[in-house]
Design a protein around this motif. Structure first.
Motif, PDB file in Angstrom:
ATOM      1  N   UNK A 351       4.359  11.459  -8.281  1.00 19.78           N
ATOM      2  CA  UNK A 351       4.406  10.081  -7.796  1.00 19.78           C
ATOM      3  C   UNK A 351       5.853   9.610  -7.662  1.00 19.78           C
ATOM      4  N   UNK A 352       6.046   8.611  -6.833  1.00 23.16           N
ATOM      5  CA  UNK A 352       7.376   8.031  -6.666  1.00 23.16           C
ATOM      6  C   UNK A 352       7.780   7.247  -7.912  1.00 23.16           C
ATOM      7  N   UNK A 383      -2.414   9.734  -3.554  1.00 22.29           N
ATOM      8  CA  UNK A 383      -1.546   8.566  -3.698  1.00 22.29           C
ATOM      9  C   UNK A 383      -2.238   7.261  -3.295  1.00 22.29           C
ATOM     10  N   UNK A 384      -3.472   7.320  -2.891  1.00 19.00           N
ATOM     11  CA  UNK A 384      -4.104   6.139  -2.314  1.00 19.00           C
ATOM     12  C   UNK A 384      -4.158   4.967  -3.285  1.00 19.00           C
ATOM     13  N   UNK A 385      -4.436   5.223  -4.560  1.00 20.82           N
ATOM     14  CA  UNK A 385      -4.599   4.144  -5.527  1.00 20.82           C
ATOM     15  C   UNK A 385      -3.356   3.795  -6.299  1.00 20.82           C
ATOM     16  N   UNK A 386      -2.206   4.367  -5.901  1.00 21.03           N
ATOM     17  CA  UNK A 386      -0.941   4.052  -6.571  1.00 21.03           C
ATOM     18  C   UNK A 386      -0.101   3.158  -5.655  1.00 21.03           C
ATOM     19  N   UNK A 387       0.930   2.570  -6.238  1.00 23.35           N
ATOM     20  CA  UNK A 387       1.895   1.848  -5.402  1.00 23.35           C
ATOM     21  C   UNK A 387       2.793   2.898  -4.745  1.00 23.35           C
ATOM     22  N   UNK A 388       2.379   3.343  -3.594  1.00 23.22           N
ATOM     23  CA  UNK A 388       3.081   4.411  -2.889  1.00 23.22           C
ATOM     24  C   UNK A 388       3.849   3.791  -1.729  1.00 23.22           C
TER      25      UNK A 388
END
Length: 931
Positions: A351-352, A383-388
């Motif tokens: 993840x970022x 990554x859909x459910x993260x703050x991407x």
């Protein structure tokens, strides 16, 4: 956007991969276990490289293997000197007789970073597309009008209104994307620059460039080339601007002069600024910049004296590495504000590294809220459910004006916290309210990739969001009463800034079903009938090529050459609900990011499909079983004896429709070799016997982007090479045995480069042959090919202007032309229409142009005239500004009396002029359309 996928038998499942705009798509019949599905996938790095390489190869200068420096500005300067059709000069008009109309799609927008709401009237909104200019609505987004011209002000990244009493009619706009630029994959210097600072003093109706903000068109030398934000101090009126590569600059004289307020040249690639209700300014300048040693220490600052001096208030745990940061605060008198930052790094889990802080100006609060950022599990992709944020390409934060704890943050998706992220969001229904969705993939009416969140200054419950799909609106951002989806409203009602790659129209006359592949907005389909027809998406992600057949099916494709066959419903609408299947040749490899295919118009069960250096053929494309996934081997054969040489990629393909039939042309590219062109006669039956018809003088490394064929003569072709600084247009009338260079006045030189030419059509209609080319500076045409002396004139300079024209389609049945632009949607060109000429042949001694009758009229009127001898005659209609709106006659007539009908049903009420021109004669009369 309307969802065509029936939940009774179909699930739309798309896998997101790290790339600015790329998606993989798969249609899943519920009878199949999703875990058993097979889909061709590239790694994130491979995907990004494939897209970047594709666009770079299309336009690079092969001699330097680079994009010419600051080519966008330079080619616009070049375009100003080219002749234009549809001149406003009534006496010198040289129209071919095509009338151009913007057709939308009216409910699909495009990437939007700039958005502002009138502090005196919430119904007035001004927005800016990153490649579509400045737009204004006075009815809360129910309708939109473009307020900037189509010649320069394309890239708009920020718009601001002077909020002070007595100054609210003053607005400013700036542009230029440093990250995720609309044309960034076409090379850094080919991207859309900002073109200075623009100002309006009539509440956004008209805009002019501030003279001192203009810059050298040949290099990045101005603070105004890349700007991300504007802010006006609410009490002093000082104008602050965030200049990428510099920091925060300030003007106290309405934008005429600027000085550095915080930052230094080449120190900070990213900055941001906000202002509290008491006038305290908060700014952030990035660690990321060209200079290792900074004049100002990177971090967070405040100023209480209008930006004359700044105090560093960076908390000790703020990351030392930080790229782009965005700031948010309420309108309350409290000292609270938030900062969301991307460090430029990735975490060990992939993840970022994005961080969120809650701070106060008096240092009473310093909270690192990073651990509370959303991290929902996702069925669709990792990554859909993260703050991407896609490396901060999309990164936004906003605080509700009347509540310090009500915070919206966004990357690819939009998240909501009502307690200032003091606790993590655990309920996806209430906390994950836009972009992607936890179970349905796309969120209705709020597209992924969010860039701007703007609260209404007059109503803190209302909020607007700008994203890659345009504009969305909520009447109550606090709403929790919905069952599944937060009730966003699509506000793209004629906000036509869509970025198209291709377009297709049916071959039947007066059939105005339209679809085309777009950047990040799939393949919009709609019916154009001069009203706001709803669209449906026939692909999703990055749409590619498409095709209407006259039979049972239509075809749409996405990036990397995945193709879907769609059934027509009972109304002739292509629809997944009516039936679908994926027909991609299973064993094909090496497809382009935007990969062409062609259906044989003479036998629509045949498709030709390039992949790498091979051509694949399917002679039973209509018989492939429905509801296949991941491609098929059914009917596909690789034409092994027709391959290009090794390391070539086939970039263009087309097949003739007559004289002769079934003549297949295809072209290939290799970076350090001459482009190849082959043709195959009787391609419908033959699988061998191709002939090399390559252009002897074509530049090494030239990229053939398009092969246009005369629909009435299969041996007449135009070959389009899209690179800069090479010979780009070649014409052949003998099937490629001989070529003539026809770029003519579109040819530039190293100092004054001409445009990149993207597409062409040969368009026989009404006993004339028209030649059109789509370029990076607009649409051009001629009826007279004259080798290197060919004169191309710009079509539709007012409507299409200098927007990039990526693709053209046309049909001879009624002369219609479809134009796909990058940033201004689609346009339709129609010939002068059905002219009802009642011949009453009679010898007359003089010209006579009679007054139209009736006058005023609604909506039709007759224009009568007399000519004394056989000659070439033009009869044109102009609006009150002298702009050509209709060509009624443009042909040779014998002597006599004539009566022509003019239908003004598609035009607004007002004064119009009609002008008759013949040998040694011209006359103009006024008429009034009164609806």
């Amino acid at each position: 956007m309307k969802n065509l996928l029936s939940t009774n038998f179909l699930v739309f499942s798309i896998f997101f991969l790290l790339s600015y705009f790329s998606f993989s798509i798969l249609f899943d019949n519920l009878k199949i276990d999703r875990n058993e599905l097979q889909i061709k996938k590239l790694s994130k790095k491979e995907r990004k490289k494939a897209r970047t390489d594709y666009f770079f190869n299309i336009i690079r200068d092969p001699k330097t293997n680079s994009i010419p420096e600051n080519i966008r500005r330079r080619e616009l300067e070049f375009a100003k000197k080219l002749p234009k059709k549809n001149s406003t000069d009534l006496y010198k008009n040289s129209s071919t007789g095509f009338v151009w109309t913007e057709v939308g799609p009216n409910d699909v927008g495009g990437r939007t970073r700039a958005l502002a709401i009138d502090v005196t009237n919430s119904n007035t909104i001004i927005a800016g597309g990153v490649s579509g200019g400045i737009w204004k609505s006075v009815d809360n987004g129910e309708t939109w009008q473009q307020k900037s011209g189509n010649n320069e002000a394309f890239s708009i990244t920020s718009i601001v209104q002077d909020p002070r009493n007595g100054f609210t009619n003053t607005w400013y706009a700036c542009g230029g994307e440093i990250n995720g630029n609309s044309a960034s994959d076409r090379g850094f210097t080919a991207r859309y620059y900002g073109n200075g600072l623009f100002k309006s003093i009539d509440n956004g109706e008209t805009w002019t460039a501030v003279e001192n903000s203009k810059s050298n068109p040949t290099k990045w030398d101005s603070n105004f080339d890349y700007m991300s934000k504007l802010l006006i101090h609410p009490t002093t009126g000082s104008l602050f601007a965030v200049a990428n590569g510099l920091g925060i600059i300030k003007s106290t004289d309405g934008g005429v002069n600027f000085n550095i307020s915080l930052g230094a040249l080449n120190d900070h690639y990213y900055s941001d600024i906000i202002v509290k209700s008491d006038g305290t300014l908060i700014g952030v300048i990035s660690d990321y910049g060209f200079n290792e040693t900074k004049t100002n220490t990177p971090g967070i600052y405040k100023s209480t004296n209008n930006g004359f001096s700044w105090t560093n208030i960076t908390p000790v745990d703020f990351p030392s590495d930080h790229h782009r940061s965005v700031l948010g605060t309420s309108k309350l008198s409290t000292p609270i504000f938030y900062i969301l930052t991307f460090t430029g790094n990735n975490l060990t889990d992939g993840n970022e590294d994005v961080k969120l802080f809650k701070l106060s100006l008096d240092n009473s609060v310093t909270e690192n809220l990073t651990a509370k950022l959303p991290k929902f599990d996702s069925e669709s992709f990792e990554y859909q459910g993260h703050l991407y944020t896609q490396s901060s390409y999309n990164l936004a934060i906003a605080v509700k004006p009347d509540d310090d704890n009500f915070v919206l943050i966004a990357g690819t998706s939009l998240f909501r916290s009502t307690d200032g992220f003091s606790t993590a969001i655990t309920n996806p229904k209430l906390g994950w309210i836009g972009g992607y969705h936890s179970s349905e993939f796309f969120y209705p009416n709020l597209h992924p990739d969010i860039h701007n969140i703007t609260f209404d200054p007059n109503n803190s419950n209302q909020v607007w969001v700008g994203h890659d799909g345009g504009l969305s609106f909520s009447n109550n951002i606090s709403d929790v009463s919905y069952s599944q989806f937060f009730p966003w409203v699509n506000k793209n009602n004629g906000y036509n800034v869509t970025q198209f790659y291709t377009v297709s129209i049916p071959s039947k006359a007066d059939d105005f079903r339209i679809m085309g592949g777009t950047q990040d907005n799939g393949t919009p389909f709609f019916i154009w009938n001069n009203s706001n027809e709803a669209t449906s998406d026939l692909s999703s992600g990055d749409g590619s090529y498409s095709h209407f057949t006259s039979g049972k099916f239509a075809y749409s494709s996405i990036y990397d050459g995945q193709i879907y066959r769609l059934n027509y419903d009972n109304s002739g609408i292509p629809s997944f609900d009516a039936g679908w299947t994926e027909i991609t040749p299973l064993n094909a490899t090496g497809q382009l990011f935007i990969n062409p295919f062609v259906i044989d118009a003479n036998k629509e069960n045949i498709m030709y499909y390039p992949a790498g250096n091979s051509v694949w053929k399917n002679a039973a494309i209509t018989l492939i079983s429905p509801y296949l996934q991941g491609g098929t081997e059914s009917g596909w054969i690789e034409l092994a004896n027709m391959k290009m040489p090794d390391e070539y990629s086939i970039t263009a393909i087309n097949v003739s429709t007559s004289n002769p039939l079934n003549l297949l042309y295809y072209a290939g590219y290799k970076s350090d070799e001459s482009p190849k062109i082959y043709k195959l006669a009787n391609a419908n039956s033959a699988i061998t016997g191709n002939i090399d018809i390559s252009i002897p003088d074509a530049s090494l490394g030239g990229y053939i982007h398009n092969i246009a064929i005369n629909p009435d003569n299969g041996n007449e072709i135009i070959v389009v090479l899209s690179n800069y600084n090479i010979a780009s247009l070649f014409h052949s009338t003998d099937g490629g045995q001989n070529y003539t260079e026809i770029e003519g006045n579109l040819t530039g030189d190293e100092s004054n480069p001409g445009p990149s030419i993207r597409s062409a059509i040969i368009h026989p209609y009404n006993n004339s042959t028209y030649y059109f080319v789509g370029t990076s500076t607009g649409l051009y045409s001629t009826t007279n090919l004259n080798g290197t002396s060919t004169i191309w004139e710009q079509e539709s300079s007012n409507e299409i202007g200098n927007v990039v024209v990526e693709f053209l389609d046309a049909r001879t049945s009624d002369g219609t032309i479809a134009v796909a632009t990058h940033g201004r949607g689609l346009f339709i060109g129609k010939p002068n229409g059905a002219v009802n000429i009642e011949d009453n042949v009679k010898i007359e001694n003089e010209f006579v142009l009679n007054q139209n009758y009736p006058n005023p009229f609604n909506p039709t009127t007759k224009i009568n005239f007399t000519i004394p001898k056989s000659q070439y005659v033009k009869l044109n209609v102009f609006n009150g500004n002298g702009e050509l709106v209709k060509t009624l006659i443009n042909k040779n007539l014998v002597n006599g009396n004539y009566s022509v009908d003019f239908d003004g049903g598609n035009f607004a009420s007002g004064i119009y002029y009609y002008r008759l021109e013949g040998e040694n004669f011209n006359s103009t009369k006024k008429m009034i359309l009164l609806k």
